[in-house]
Design an enzyme around this catalytic site. Sequence first.
Site, PDB file in Angstrom:
ATOM      1  N   TYR A  55       0.775  -1.102   0.165  1.00  0.00           N
ATOM      2  CA  TYR A  55       0.228  -0.166  -0.224  1.00  0.00           C
ATOM      3  C   TYR A  55       0.608   1.441   0.165  1.00  0.00           C
ATOM      4  O   TYR A  55       1.866   1.350   0.380  1.00  0.00           O
ATOM      5  CB  TYR A  55      -0.660  -0.161   1.374  1.00  0.00           C
ATOM      6  CG  TYR A  55      -0.258   0.451   2.087  1.00  0.00           C
ATOM      7  CD1 TYR A  55       0.756  -0.626   3.176  1.00  0.00           C
ATOM      8  CD2 TYR A  55      -0.422   1.623   2.974  1.00  0.00           C
ATOM      9  CE1 TYR A  55       1.345   0.049   4.720  1.00  0.00           C
ATOM     10  CE2 TYR A  55       0.243   1.676   4.550  1.00  0.00           C
ATOM     11  CZ  TYR A  55       0.994   0.375   5.001  1.00  0.00           C
ATOM     12  OH  TYR A  55       1.650   1.263   5.943  1.00  0.00           O
ATOM     13  N   LYS A 103       6.740  -1.507   1.950  1.00  0.00           N
ATOM     14  CA  LYS A 103       5.346  -1.404   2.365  1.00  0.00           C
ATOM     15  C   LYS A 103       4.500  -2.463   2.380  1.00  0.00           C
ATOM     16  O   LYS A 103       3.014  -2.429   1.420  1.00  0.00           O
ATOM     17  CB  LYS A 103       5.318   0.261   2.702  1.00  0.00           C
ATOM     18  CG  LYS A 103       4.067   1.069   2.853  1.00  0.00           C
ATOM     19  CD  LYS A 103       4.255   2.132   2.523  1.00  0.00           C
ATOM     20  CE  LYS A 103       3.199   3.435   3.348  1.00  0.00           C
ATOM     21  NZ  LYS A 103       3.636   3.550   4.696  1.00  0.00           N
ATOM     22  N   LEU A 124      11.257   1.283   7.231  1.00  0.00           N
ATOM     23  CA  LEU A 124      10.778   1.459   5.447  1.00  0.00           C
ATOM     24  C   LEU A 124      11.471   3.140   4.933  1.00  0.00           C
ATOM     25  O   LEU A 124      11.248   3.955   6.301  1.00  0.00           O
ATOM     26  CB  LEU A 124       9.606   1.827   5.970  1.00  0.00           C
ATOM     27  CG  LEU A 124       8.181   2.743   4.365  1.00  0.00           C
ATOM     28  CD1 LEU A 124       8.205   0.905   4.172  1.00  0.00           C
ATOM     29  CD2 LEU A 124       7.339   3.568   4.956  1.00  0.00           C
ATOM     30  N   GLU A 127      12.327   2.583  13.776  1.00  0.00           N
ATOM     31  CA  GLU A 127      11.565   3.998  13.463  1.00  0.00           C
ATOM     32  C   GLU A 127      10.272   4.053  14.488  1.00  0.00           C
ATOM     33  O   GLU A 127      10.504   2.989  15.641  1.00  0.00           O
ATOM     34  CB  GLU A 127      11.194   3.471  12.157  1.00  0.00           C
ATOM     35  CG  GLU A 127      10.375   2.176  11.977  1.00  0.00           C
ATOM     36  CD  GLU A 127      10.143   2.572  10.261  1.00  0.00           C
ATOM     37  OE1 GLU A 127      10.310   3.345   9.588  1.00  0.00           O
ATOM     38  OE2 GLU A 127      10.354   0.619  10.301  1.00  0.00           O
TER      39      GLU A 127
HETATM   40  C1  LIG Z   1       6.837   1.570   9.797  1.00  0.00           C
HETATM   41  C2  LIG Z   1       6.520   3.380   9.019  1.00  0.00           C
HETATM   42  N1  LIG Z   1       8.235   4.114   8.520  1.00  0.00           N
HETATM   43  C3  LIG Z   1       7.661   5.341   8.238  1.00  0.00           C
HETATM   44  C4  LIG Z   1       7.234   6.079   7.537  1.00  0.00           C
HETATM   45  C5  LIG Z   1       6.910   7.604   6.511  1.00  0.00           C
HETATM   46  O1  LIG Z   1       7.226   7.155   5.761  1.00  0.00           O
HETATM   47  P1  LIG Z   1       6.707   7.954   4.485  1.00  0.00           P
HETATM   48  O2  LIG Z   1       7.160   9.170   5.024  1.00  0.00           O
HETATM   49  O3  LIG Z   1       6.739   7.700   3.155  1.00  0.00           O
HETATM   50  O4  LIG Z   1       5.219   8.731   5.060  1.00  0.00           O
HETATM   51  C6  LIG Z   1       5.886   4.998   7.891  1.00  0.00           C
HETATM   52  C7  LIG Z   1       4.156   5.491   7.012  1.00  0.00           C
HETATM   53  O5  LIG Z   1       3.406   5.043   6.809  1.00  0.00           O
HETATM   54  C8  LIG Z   1       5.323   4.173   7.815  1.00  0.00           C
HETATM   55  O6  LIG Z   1       4.244   3.232   8.152  1.00  0.00           O
END
Ligand SMILES: Cc1ncc(COP(=O)(O)O)c(C=O)c1O
Length: 290
Positions: free
Chosen positions: A35, A149, A205, A181
């Site tokens: 997603y 993701k 991620l 994270e």
């Molecule tokens: C586990 C995780 N880390 C980091 C992020 C940040 O990603 P982004 O900056 O692309 O929204 C998300 C965003 O949903 C996430 O689910």
Amino acid sequence: MSVFPVVLSQSKFIHRDSVKYPLEERALQFGDGIYEVIRIYNGSFYLLDEHIDRLYRSAEAIKLTFSVSKTELKELLSELVVRNNLTEDGKIYMQITRGSAPRDHIFPKNVEPNFYAYVQALPRNLQNLKNGVSVITHPDERWQNCYIKSLNLLPNVLAKQTAFEQGCYEAILHRDGIVTECSSSNVYLVKDGKIYTHPTTRNILHGCVRMAIERFVADVGIQLVEEPFKIHDIQEADELFLSSSTSEITPIIMVDGQKIQDGKPGEITRKLQKAYEKDANILENLITNV
Ligand SMILES: Cc1ncc(COP(=O)(O)O)c(C=O)c1O
């Protein structure tokens, strides 16, 4: 192996065709899909290419063949925004699953992926952006491929729920004391003028807002060090912040009930928030005027 006609649903026996959710869908049965969440400001996408590229990387990583090209997908998403007359701040949620097929761990043959996307209004959370948020620390109980993701979000959901139950906004995840994270955002520690964050290994991620921050630091004249920090470094931090498409760059002012410095958003965090507003063409510049 078709499903027999009478199905038990919410304690009622009903015909399989009356069940509101799909019975045999791989995302529902296995979390077998991927997603993206893409931010929209004043009806325009922010970091669209970054999100689309990551979506296709996730698809490749789980061996999911999606026949729509990147260009076609971007056109479809743009049309979705136009058809919904979304001209304010919002987001798109989209997911692609391996499709609907009789339940079997092995990939189904000749089954098309299920793909959907929808838009919602999403005003900026000015309260959090201005004042910062409190978070907890929590063990990272996820698998080894967090760079994908994927729809398998149960450990993330449980960590965030624990944070919520303690009146907090997020959970900082750690593996044996090393911060990876947050449950749905990336996290950064500022010490002696440098920003530290976990390198983009398989354990986190690679956030699209983080990619933007990687660009901003040069303009702001700050060094981003891709080195993990530890849970016990947090109380010595000068500043702490998190990033995601829905949270933007949000200051963290308290961790496990302990204030970070004086419990106010830090200077470097503010500079990055301002760089974000500029990059995203946000007209109000609400942070810039703080
Ligand atoms: C586990 C995780 N880390 C980091 C992020 C940040 O990603 P982004 O900056 O692309 O929204 C998300 C965003 O949903 C996430 O689910």
